[in-house]
Design an enzyme around this catalytic site. Structure first.
Site, PDB file in Angstrom:
ATOM      1  N   GLU A 127     -15.566   7.826 -13.312  1.00 19.32           N
ATOM      2  CA  GLU A 127     -15.068   7.609 -11.858  1.00 19.32           C
ATOM      3  C   GLU A 127     -13.750   7.866 -11.600  1.00 19.32           C
ATOM      4  O   GLU A 127     -13.017   7.599 -11.369  1.00 19.32           O
ATOM      5  CB  GLU A 127     -14.755   5.676 -12.196  1.00 19.32           C
ATOM      6  N   HIS A 130     -15.118   8.553 -18.768  1.00 23.88           N
ATOM      7  CA  HIS A 130     -14.998   7.709 -17.450  1.00 23.88           C
ATOM      8  C   HIS A 130     -15.534   8.616 -15.763  1.00 23.88           C
ATOM      9  O   HIS A 130     -14.448   8.961 -15.970  1.00 23.88           O
ATOM     10  CB  HIS A 130     -13.961   7.300 -17.316  1.00 23.88           C
ATOM     11  N   CYS A 162     -19.113   3.903 -20.930  1.00 26.78           N
ATOM     12  CA  CYS A 162     -17.418   3.911 -22.011  1.00 26.78           C
ATOM     13  C   CYS A 162     -18.201   2.995 -22.614  1.00 26.78           C
ATOM     14  O   CYS A 162     -19.764   2.464 -23.301  1.00 26.78           O
ATOM     15  CB  CYS A 162     -16.237   3.364 -21.336  1.00 26.78           C
ATOM     16  N   GLY A 210       0.822  -1.674   0.266  1.00 30.20           N
ATOM     17  CA  GLY A 210       0.062   0.301   0.348  1.00 30.20           C
ATOM     18  C   GLY A 210       0.885   1.587  -0.121  1.00 30.20           C
ATOM     19  O   GLY A 210       1.239   2.468   0.730  1.00 30.20           O
ATOM     20  N   GLU A 267       6.477   8.435  -5.091  1.00 33.55           N
ATOM     21  CA  GLU A 267       6.424   7.046  -5.091  1.00 33.55           C
ATOM     22  C   GLU A 267       7.131   6.625  -5.774  1.00 33.55           C
ATOM     23  O   GLU A 267       7.310   6.876  -6.782  1.00 33.55           O
ATOM     24  CB  GLU A 267       4.737   6.521  -4.919  1.00 33.55           C
ATOM     25  N   LYS A 324      13.153  -8.695  11.363  1.00 31.06           N
ATOM     26  CA  LYS A 324      14.221  -9.454  11.083  1.00 31.06           C
ATOM     27  C   LYS A 324      13.929  -9.241   9.252  1.00 31.06           C
ATOM     28  O   LYS A 324      15.429  -8.366   8.576  1.00 31.06           O
ATOM     29  CB  LYS A 324      14.179 -10.982  10.901  1.00 31.06           C
ATOM     30  N   GLY A 351     -13.543  -1.536 -20.995  1.00 31.52           N
ATOM     31  CA  GLY A 351     -13.563  -2.940 -21.688  1.00 31.52           C
ATOM     32  C   GLY A 351     -12.785  -2.488 -23.086  1.00 31.52           C
ATOM     33  O   GLY A 351     -13.485  -1.596 -23.805  1.00 31.52           O
TER      34      GLY A 351
END
Ligand code: GLN
Length: 526
Positions: free
Chosen positions: A505, A503, A377, A16, A138, A186, A350
């Protein structure tokens, strides 16, 4: 003055890092700092656009049309920032830039090597972000991966050059051995040693754990790894990823970072909006099931859609339960049974033929049974095809993606795209504006007649058929003003039947859930 926080991960993958990076960003924002988060992915692909979702999960798209890693979705949902192509770097992009420069003669006859040419390009990509207070960088992959070596070398150099304008956060794992009833430090010690061998001393350690760590465990890690005790925090499993920022804040992660940078710590910000959201999340207990009709039975493949549904649920005081329904297994005979437990369906995006006919059956069932349906989509394209076949009477209607010779290509490729052969170059990508029809359901939902949403597709609604759709009850209520392309269809006499070529989202965030998802969940939560 911009400061840089490098986030690396050790021991195992999937700890994460994206959530931790996004949480650090959120906490610094809450203190009034401006931030950006950049992800480096050590694979050789230029971007994840051509990657199978089974390999790498969802492909997230930025407003400026870059196909990126799904972690950028976390960054946007947590912090509300809008990411761009500058937030996503891959080994492929780095090498391509260096090789292009070499071909162009820019290196004046020098031998091109990983050090310094590749590492310099990495440093350049990191350092080009100078208009914010903090860059959270990151690094994908796990310490010890061969691919990560040039990135670690670049960070080592930057840490040395930037002094107290740089800090390293290392995320590791503390496994629990049930038979011994012990938490083991460890692997973390080894991971930090590996980082130190690359010349990087971590400033902060975030320990992922399934069990609460005692101060003794943290103390042990601190002293073995040369890290201050206050800079060793734990990231326990929590009921929701959105609890992570406040959990980190409670342990003083942001304060520890500020001290590292020599910045004043002051009072802990209250983050009222965020806490209000968490409170709603904790108290939402009525369950609502949404059928996610797609072909990838993998959590990460539809990450942003899943999160958008969950977020909209929380603001509607319900707990959204997502039932994945594999469209390859949907038939006319079993569709009623498959949908018996769901209050609405979302038909997923898709590419390609697999699972298409099941999606069309799903859409037909929803249309005829007044079951709320949201097509995104490819999902919208399936709504259009189903309508052509079963209402307009074109039994052979299809998308030219699925059947290049269909006589009724209700979904077709735009003329100007037909000549492009380079994958990645052929798609309509990024944000485009869209005008909404006055009086339509979507206009009411958005509360506006002009919107802008992100795209990722090659095929479009074929305007040749527009009048027939309109006359027969499927309305083209969202249109791009420049190209006249149809972006949204709806069936007004249905309970909730909306398909978007874009999209939505990608732009739903924790503090601002997307209006279409809000409306869809509101309808089915009743
Ligand atoms: N395959 C379709 C197209 O290219 C839809 C793409 C998608 O769902 N993102 O237009």
């Amino acid at each position: 003055m911009t400061r840089y926080i490098f986030v690396t991960g050790g021991v195992v993958s999937s700890l994460g890092k994206g959530i931790i990076s996004a949480s650090i960003g959120k906490l610094l924002q809450a203190r009034g700092y401006t931030i950006t988060i950049q992800k480096i992915d050590p694979y050789i692909n230029i971007d994840p656009g051509t990657l199978n979702p089974y390999e790498h999960g969802e492909c997230y798209v930025t407003v400026d049309g870059t196909e990126t890693d799904l972690d950028l979705g976390h960054y946007e949902r947590f912090t509300g920032i809008r990411t761009t192509q500058a937030n996503s770097v891959t080994t492929g992009k780095i090498y391509k830039t260096v090789i292009d420069k070499e071909r162009h003669g820019d290196y004046l006859g020098k031998t091109i090597q990983v050090v310094p040419h590749i590492t310099d390009e990495i440093k350049h990509r990191i350092m080009q972000n100078t208009d914010v207070d903090f860059v959270i960088q990151e690094i994908g992959g796990t310490i010890g991966d061969i691919e990560a070596a040039p990135f670690l070398e670049a960070i080592r150099q930057l840490k040395w050059e930037l002094g107290n304008r740089a800090a390293s956060v290392h995320l590791t794992y503390i496994p629990y051995l049930k038979a011994a009833d012990e938490l083991k430090t460890k692997p973390t010690q080894h991971s930090v040693k590996e980082l130190q061998a690359a010349g990087i001393q971590p400033d902060v350690l975030v320990l992922r754990t399934e069990k609460h760590l005692s101060d003794g465990v943290r103390q042990k890690v601190a002293s073995f790894c040369n890290v201050d005790l206050e800079c060793v925090v734990q990231s326990e499993d929590l009921p929701s990823i959105y609890e992570v920022p406040v959990n980190m804040q409670r342990q003083g992660l942001d304060a520890a970072l500020l001290r590292k940078f020599g910045l004043p710590v002051g009072e802990t910000p209250k983050m009222e909006g965020w806490h209000r959201f968490l409170e709603l999340q904790r108290t939402a207990n009525k369950e609502v099931h949404v059928g996610l009709v797609g072909k990838y039975d993998l959590q990460d493949a539809y990450k942003s859609i899943r999160e958008s549904l969950i977020l909209a649920g929380i603001y509607n005081h319900v707990k959204v339960k997502i039932d994945f329904i594999n469209s390859e297994n949907i038939t006319k005979e079993n569709v009623a049974e498959q949908f018996s437990g769901v209050a609405g369906i979302l038909v997923c995006p898709g590419f390609g033929q697999r699972g298409i006919e099941g999606k069309i059956v799903a859409v037909e069932y929803a249309r005829l049974n007044n079951l709320p349906a949201f097509g995104v989509c490819l999902g919208m394209q399936m709504m259009v095809i189903e309508f052509a076949r079963n209402v307009l009477g074109y039994k052979d209607a299809n998308s030219s993606e699925m059947d290049a010779n269909t006589p009724h290509n209700v979904i077709d490729m735009m003329e100007e795209q037909k000549t492009i052969t380079n994958l990645g170059g052929t798609m309509r990508l990024g944000a485009y504006s869209c005008n909404l029809r006055e009086g339509s359901r979507v206009a009411e939902i958005y509360g506006s007649l002009q919107i802008s949403e992100r795209h990722r597709h090659r095929y479009e609604f074929n305007n040749k058929y527009k009048d027939e759709y309109e006359k027969n009850g499927m309305k083209c209520v969202g249109v791009n003003p420049e190209s006249d392309l149809v972006e949204i269809v709806e069936i007004p006499c249905h309970r909730w039947f909306i398909g978007t070529q874009f999209h939505p989202e990608y732009s739903s965030t924790v503090l601002h859930p997307h209006p279409l998802f809000m409306s869809f969940i509101k309808e089915i939560a009743q």
